[in-house]
Design a protein around this motif. Structure first.
Motif, PDB file in Angstrom:
ATOM      1  N   ARG A 171     -61.176  -2.100 -73.141  1.00 32.76           N
ATOM      2  CA  ARG A 171     -60.911  -2.656 -71.821  1.00 32.76           C
ATOM      3  C   ARG A 171     -60.362  -1.643 -70.820  1.00 32.76           C
ATOM      4  N   GLN A 172     -59.422  -0.781 -71.255  1.00 29.72           N
ATOM      5  CA  GLN A 172     -58.746   0.088 -70.296  1.00 29.72           C
ATOM      6  C   GLN A 172     -58.033   1.226 -71.014  1.00 29.72           C
ATOM      7  N   LEU A 173     -57.986   2.374 -70.344  1.00 32.13           N
ATOM      8  CA  LEU A 173     -57.200   3.515 -70.806  1.00 32.13           C
ATOM      9  C   LEU A 173     -56.087   3.746 -69.800  1.00 32.13           C
ATOM     10  N   GLU A 174     -54.875   3.852 -70.289  1.00 34.44           N
ATOM     11  CA  GLU A 174     -53.714   4.128 -69.436  1.00 34.44           C
ATOM     12  C   GLU A 174     -53.039   5.405 -69.939  1.00 34.44           C
ATOM     13  N   ILE A 175     -53.063   6.449 -69.124  1.00 29.04           N
ATOM     14  CA  ILE A 175     -52.385   7.698 -69.455  1.00 29.04           C
ATOM     15  C   ILE A 175     -50.930   7.535 -69.054  1.00 29.04           C
TER      16      ILE A 175
END
Length: 91
Positions: free
Chosen positions: A44-48
């Motif tokens: 769904r999503q990548l958060e750095i």
């Protein structure tokens, strides 16, 4: 590098994931297991969260095979060799 590896999981590109893993570490991974993990989840999503030149802390959000929301949290280490970045390890 982190974003491209996340995209490779989302698009089930196990060859890219193996190619971008540091050569001495590749023996610890199998294409079949990578594909199983990549395809059994809906990314769904990548958060750095934090990064330096060779380290990345991130959250990868996904739905597991039961459609339950999950978060994979990792501290990844990368190594630069011969003009290219490679995934070394993660905890």
């Amino acid at each position: 590098m982190m974003r491209s590896r996340y995209s490779a999981y989302a698009t089930h590109n196990a060859d890219y994931l193996l190619e971008t893993t540091y050569i001495s570490e590749r023996k610890q991974y199998s294409k079949a297991e990578i594909l199983k993990w990549a395809t059994s989840n809906k990314w769904r999503q990548l958060e750095i969260l934090f990064y330096t030149e060779n380290k990345v802390e991130f959250n990868a959000y996904f739905l597991d095979e039961n459609q339950k929301s999950q978060i994979h949290h990792e501290f990844s280490t990368f190594k630069f060799k011969n003009g290219e970045w490679f995934y070394l390890d993660g905890i």
